[in-house]
Design a protein around this motif. Structure first.
Motif, PDB file in Angstrom:
ATOM      1  N   ARG A  47       0.737   5.419 -13.095  1.00 31.91           N
ATOM      2  CA  ARG A  47       0.034   4.489 -12.482  1.00 31.91           C
ATOM      3  C   ARG A  47       0.665   4.026 -11.251  1.00 31.91           C
ATOM      4  O   ARG A  47       0.033   3.641 -10.167  1.00 31.91           O
ATOM      5  CB  ARG A  47       0.406   3.160 -13.500  1.00 31.91           C
ATOM      6  N   GLY A  83       4.367  -2.850 -18.918  1.00 29.01           N
ATOM      7  CA  GLY A  83       3.135  -3.744 -18.505  1.00 29.01           C
ATOM      8  C   GLY A  83       1.877  -3.245 -18.406  1.00 29.01           C
ATOM      9  O   GLY A  83       1.162  -3.570 -17.627  1.00 29.01           O
ATOM     10  N   LEU A  84       1.370  -2.389 -19.477  1.00 22.59           N
ATOM     11  CA  LEU A  84       0.090  -1.755 -19.451  1.00 22.59           C
ATOM     12  C   LEU A  84      -0.718  -2.718 -20.100  1.00 22.59           C
ATOM     13  O   LEU A  84      -0.386  -3.927 -20.815  1.00 22.59           O
ATOM     14  CB  LEU A  84       0.160  -0.682 -20.397  1.00 22.59           C
ATOM     15  N   TYR A  85      -2.176  -2.458 -19.816  1.00 19.99           N
ATOM     16  CA  TYR A  85      -3.272  -3.396 -20.521  1.00 19.99           C
ATOM     17  C   TYR A  85      -3.297  -2.503 -21.986  1.00 19.99           C
ATOM     18  O   TYR A  85      -4.149  -1.591 -22.177  1.00 19.99           O
ATOM     19  CB  TYR A  85      -4.281  -3.473 -19.743  1.00 19.99           C
ATOM     20  N   ILE A  90      -8.237   1.277 -13.088  1.00 19.00           N
ATOM     21  CA  ILE A  90      -7.880  -0.273 -12.578  1.00 19.00           C
ATOM     22  C   ILE A  90      -7.138  -0.232 -11.469  1.00 19.00           C
ATOM     23  O   ILE A  90      -7.195  -0.719 -10.435  1.00 19.00           O
ATOM     24  CB  ILE A  90      -7.370  -1.324 -13.717  1.00 19.00           C
ATOM     25  N   TYR A  91      -5.775   0.368 -11.634  1.00 17.71           N
ATOM     26  CA  TYR A  91      -5.016   0.569 -10.684  1.00 17.71           C
ATOM     27  C   TYR A  91      -5.387   1.439  -9.214  1.00 17.71           C
ATOM     28  O   TYR A  91      -5.159   1.052  -7.994  1.00 17.71           O
ATOM     29  CB  TYR A  91      -3.557   1.100 -10.910  1.00 17.71           C
ATOM     30  N   ARG A 132       0.862  -1.172   0.099  1.00 19.76           N
ATOM     31  CA  ARG A 132       0.142   0.003   0.049  1.00 19.76           C
ATOM     32  C   ARG A 132       0.860   1.395  -0.069  1.00 19.76           C
ATOM     33  O   ARG A 132       0.515   2.537  -0.477  1.00 19.76           O
ATOM     34  CB  ARG A 132      -0.780   0.178   1.305  1.00 19.76           C
ATOM     35  N   LEU A 136      -8.406   3.885 -18.482  1.00 19.58           N
ATOM     36  CA  LEU A 136      -8.921   2.767 -17.852  1.00 19.58           C
ATOM     37  C   LEU A 136      -7.761   1.894 -17.285  1.00 19.58           C
ATOM     38  O   LEU A 136      -7.830   1.413 -15.883  1.00 19.58           O
ATOM     39  CB  LEU A 136      -9.501   1.574 -18.823  1.00 19.58           C
ATOM     40  N   ILE A 154       5.481   1.181  -7.601  1.00 18.30           N
ATOM     41  CA  ILE A 154       6.478   0.759  -8.366  1.00 18.30           C
ATOM     42  C   ILE A 154       6.487   0.995  -9.858  1.00 18.30           C
ATOM     43  O   ILE A 154       5.434   0.569 -10.442  1.00 18.30           O
ATOM     44  CB  ILE A 154       6.965  -0.563  -8.200  1.00 18.30           C
ATOM     45  N   LYS A 183      -8.410   1.712  -8.496  1.00 16.51           N
ATOM     46  CA  LYS A 183      -9.288   1.122  -7.460  1.00 16.51           C
ATOM     47  C   LYS A 183      -8.564   0.092  -6.760  1.00 16.51           C
ATOM     48  O   LYS A 183      -8.820  -0.237  -5.701  1.00 16.51           O
ATOM     49  CB  LYS A 183     -10.197   0.336  -8.550  1.00 16.51           C
ATOM     50  N   LEU A 184      -7.459  -0.772  -7.451  1.00 19.94           N
ATOM     51  CA  LEU A 184      -6.678  -1.908  -6.629  1.00 19.94           C
ATOM     52  C   LEU A 184      -6.093  -1.006  -5.559  1.00 19.94           C
ATOM     53  O   LEU A 184      -5.844  -1.768  -4.558  1.00 19.94           O
ATOM     54  CB  LEU A 184      -5.837  -2.357  -7.710  1.00 19.94           C
ATOM     55  N   TYR A 185      -5.771  -0.007  -5.864  1.00 18.58           N
ATOM     56  CA  TYR A 185      -4.718   0.873  -4.361  1.00 18.58           C
ATOM     57  C   TYR A 185      -5.787   1.395  -3.563  1.00 18.58           C
ATOM     58  O   TYR A 185      -5.605   1.865  -2.479  1.00 18.58           O
ATOM     59  CB  TYR A 185      -3.811   1.783  -4.969  1.00 18.58           C
ATOM     60  N   GLY A 186      -7.237   1.185  -3.789  1.00 19.51           N
ATOM     61  CA  GLY A 186      -8.216   1.765  -2.693  1.00 19.51           C
ATOM     62  C   GLY A 186      -7.885   3.332  -2.920  1.00 19.51           C
ATOM     63  O   GLY A 186      -8.235   3.986  -1.847  1.00 19.51           O
ATOM     64  N   VAL A 187      -7.542   3.873  -4.049  1.00 20.31           N
ATOM     65  CA  VAL A 187      -7.675   5.429  -3.994  1.00 20.31           C
ATOM     66  C   VAL A 187      -9.292   5.764  -3.662  1.00 20.31           C
ATOM     67  O   VAL A 187     -10.129   5.384  -4.433  1.00 20.31           O
ATOM     68  CB  VAL A 187      -7.043   5.953  -5.181  1.00 20.31           C
TER      69      VAL A 187
END
Ligand SMILES: Nc1ncnc2c1ncn2[C@@H]1O[C@H](COP(=O)(O)OP(=O)(O)O)[C@@H](O)[C@H]1O
Ligand SMILES: [Mg+2]
Lengths: 263, 314
Positions: free
Chosen positions: B147, B88-90, B101-102, B78, B97, B82, B104-108
């Motif tokens: 990101r 390594g993008l989508y 995604i990131y 958290r 987007l 890095i 949200k994954l990091y809980g921003v």
């Protein structure tokens, strides 16, 4: 929960952008539905002769067909064997999606930043599994409804139609379809997190899942007692296997090995 | 708050028989921009992966903001951002987007706000709806940096942020990293680019499997070469050299053609004495200057384990 949701959202957006997968996901089941529909249609028209009836003797012993005329039994029984098709329907595409999901991200280099986020392995794998299985399950249900619409039209009697909504079919659709899909997808995920090449993983996924399913469904068809208890029992066994496979998937997902295996 | 942003004690990583990182001891301050400088295969990526809890140390320990690697991994994830070696993008998803995604994954908390902020900061806002796959290398790298920053991590790892870029894209990225200085973030910058390290970093570790030297860029130079002045004469003559060697404060002297490089402890006071001595001996002094060794000299001599080479006159 939010993490799982995010992963599912990502996978689905990616799926929508990947037209081939999307078409396969939708068209394959629809094409497969055409088969039972056609069978239903032609069985409804075909004259039934004595020899056929004798060959079907064992089937006819099944209480499901009790009180039916030979023509009704013929149509109902033949269409019922197609139930197997509905059970196979949601497996092929999801297993390839699942088999690609981890190793695919690895070769596209997007796995490392993803694993650096605060997401647990369980969340990641559940997200990926749900994303791969849910659309296929829903599409299979949709195909079942399509089949029922045609069954309504082509059934020689209400009694025949009723066999397609009897408890056995409902258990198969509502329980076995999701459970078998989860099984296939879990196997796909395990293969994906243990392999080095996405194409090989996809092929292996298909190779492993089909004999597995064939075995499963074959044994089931062998009983061909096709009764409610058999289906409930099978569902329970598959559910247990699913739980085991999901746990195994998480246990076999070694973050470090996956990131550093190939250099 | 923990005393150090990053702490490594005997941090070691083996891959089978291959010792990739060997007993690193380092402490990095909060807000420090730290350069981790080493050639390809030195073990930089391996070190960052251990610090970001992507792979486990074979032995030794590391702490990030006081959290121990291998124990508080979730908390560390958290608190760090890095930039991996490859972005390594989508590729099939839009820039926006990719970031959402990131976030949200990091809980921003404010996903849309943070995504917009960083897309604008990195000048990608106009291309926000384009797929990442259509981006140039430089833009991809910027998107990957965005990101890594969405959740405002106090510690940021940048693994060779400019290595794969053309000079102008590299400059844009470097300029952006410079703007990150002074935001209070700790930045751990892996690079094999010396200018980059010198320009961006407060301290530099020269590293190849193990730490070779750690210091500020200036101190590294001095530590290795001391301070030197170069004197160019019209003609070379062994007698002139002898005359200078005779001065007791001259620590060492190397002569090549008509130029001498002389190591001194206090050039401001000692240089005039040298010039006077040379003139007395009959030499025509053409010029005198302090020798600046580029960081490259320092680096090459450290990494190759060789001796100090002659520096250039600036
Ligand atoms: N997954 C791996 N398996 C085996 N050896 C590895 C692996 N990753 C890195 N190495 C080795 O560790 C050393 C350091 O690699 P790396 O950390 O990638 O260096 P750098 O990032 O400084 O170029 C190299 O000798 C490399 O070959
Ligand atoms: Mg590297």
């Amino acid at each position: 929960m939010k993490q799982i949701h995010t992963i599912i959202g990502k996978e689905w957006t990616d799926m929508v952008h990947n037209k081939l997968v999307l078409y396969l996901l939708i068209l394959l089941p629809l094409l497969m539905t055409a088969l039972p529909v056609a069978l239903l249609y032609f069985m409804g028209k075909a004259p039934v002769n004595q020899q056929d009836m004798e060959e079907m003797g064992r089937l006819l012993a099944n209480p499901i067909f009790g009180g039916m005329s030979p023509a009704e039994t013929m149509q109902s029984a033949m269409a019922s064997t197609m139930l197997i098709l509905f059970l196979m329907m949601p497996l092929a595409v999801p297993v390839t999606i699942a088999a690609y999901s981890i190793v695919g991200e690895k070769v596209e280099h997007s796995l490392e930043p993803l694993l650096a986020t605060p997401i647990t392995t369980t969340q990641l794998l559940l997200g990926k599994s749900i994303a791969a299985s849910a659309p296929a399950i829903v599409i299979t249900w949709f195909c079942y409804v399509v089949f029922l619409i045609f069954a309504r039209l082509f059934s020689v009697s209400d009694r025949v139609f009723n066999t397609f909504v009897n408890p056995m079919w409902l258990i198969a659709m509502l329980l076995l379809v999701p459970l078998l899909t989860i099984m296939a997808v879990s196997v796909g995920i395990i293969i994906s997190s243990r392999s080095t090449d996405p194409r090989a993983a996809e092929q292996l996924g298909a190779l492993v899942v089909f004999p597995l399913m064939a075995f499963f469904l074959g044994t089931m068809a062998g009983f061909i007692l096709l009764n409610t208890t058999t289906f409930l029992l099978t569902s329970a066994i598959v559910a247990l296997l699913d739980v085991g496979l999901v746990y195994a998937g998480v246990a076999l997902f070694q973050r470090e090995t996956i990131l550093t295996r190939w250099k | 708050m923990a005393e150090f942003a990053l702490e490594m004690r005997n941090l070691t990583k083996r891959f089978g028989n291959n010792l990739a990182v060997d007993g690193v001891n380092l402490a990095i301050l909060h807000g420090e921009v730290f350069g981790f400088l080493g050639p390809n295969g030195a073990g930089k990526t391996t070190t960052v992966r251990m610090l970001a809890c992507l792979i486990a140390p074979s032995s030794g320990e590391a702490r990030v903001n006081g959290h121990k690697v291998g124990v508080d991994d979730m908390q560390i994830r958290r608190e760090v951002g890095i930039l991996t070696e490859t972005p390594g993008l989508y590729e099939r998803l839009s820039a926006r987007l990719n970031l959402e995604i990131y976030a949200k994954l990091y809980g921003v908390k404010d996903v849309a706000g943070q995504v917009e902020r960083y897309l604008r900061l990195l000048e990608l806002w106009d291309r926000r709806n384009d797929n990442a796959g259509t981006f140039s290398k430089g833009m991809r790298q910027k998107l990957a940096i965005a990101r890594a920053l969405l959740h405002e991590p106090p510690v940021l790892f940048l693994d060779e942020p400019t290595a794969a870029l053309d000079p102008s894209a590299a400059k844009t990225v470097r300029d952006f990293i410079e703007t990150l200085r002074g935001e209070g973030r700790t930045i751990f910058l892996c690079t094999h680019n010396l200018d980059e390290a010198e320009r961006l970093c407060d301290r530099i570790a020269v590293f190849r499997q193990r730490l070779i030297a750690v210091d500020t860029p200036d101190a590294l130079r001095r530590q290795l070469f001391g301070r030197q002045v170069a004197v160019r004469l019209r003609t070379a003559n062994p007698a002139f050299e002898q005359a200078v060697r005779g001065l007791d404060f001259v620590q060492s002297l190397s002569a090549q053609d008509s130029e001498m490089q002389i190591q001194l402890t206090d050039p401001e006071a000692q240089t005039p004495l040298i010039v006077r001595r040379l003139v007395e001996a009959g030499a025509d002094v053409q010029y005198v200057a302090e020798v600046k060794h580029s960081l490259e000299d320092v680096y090459l001599s450290l990494v190759n384990g060789g001796s100090a080479q002659r520096g250039g006159v600036q």
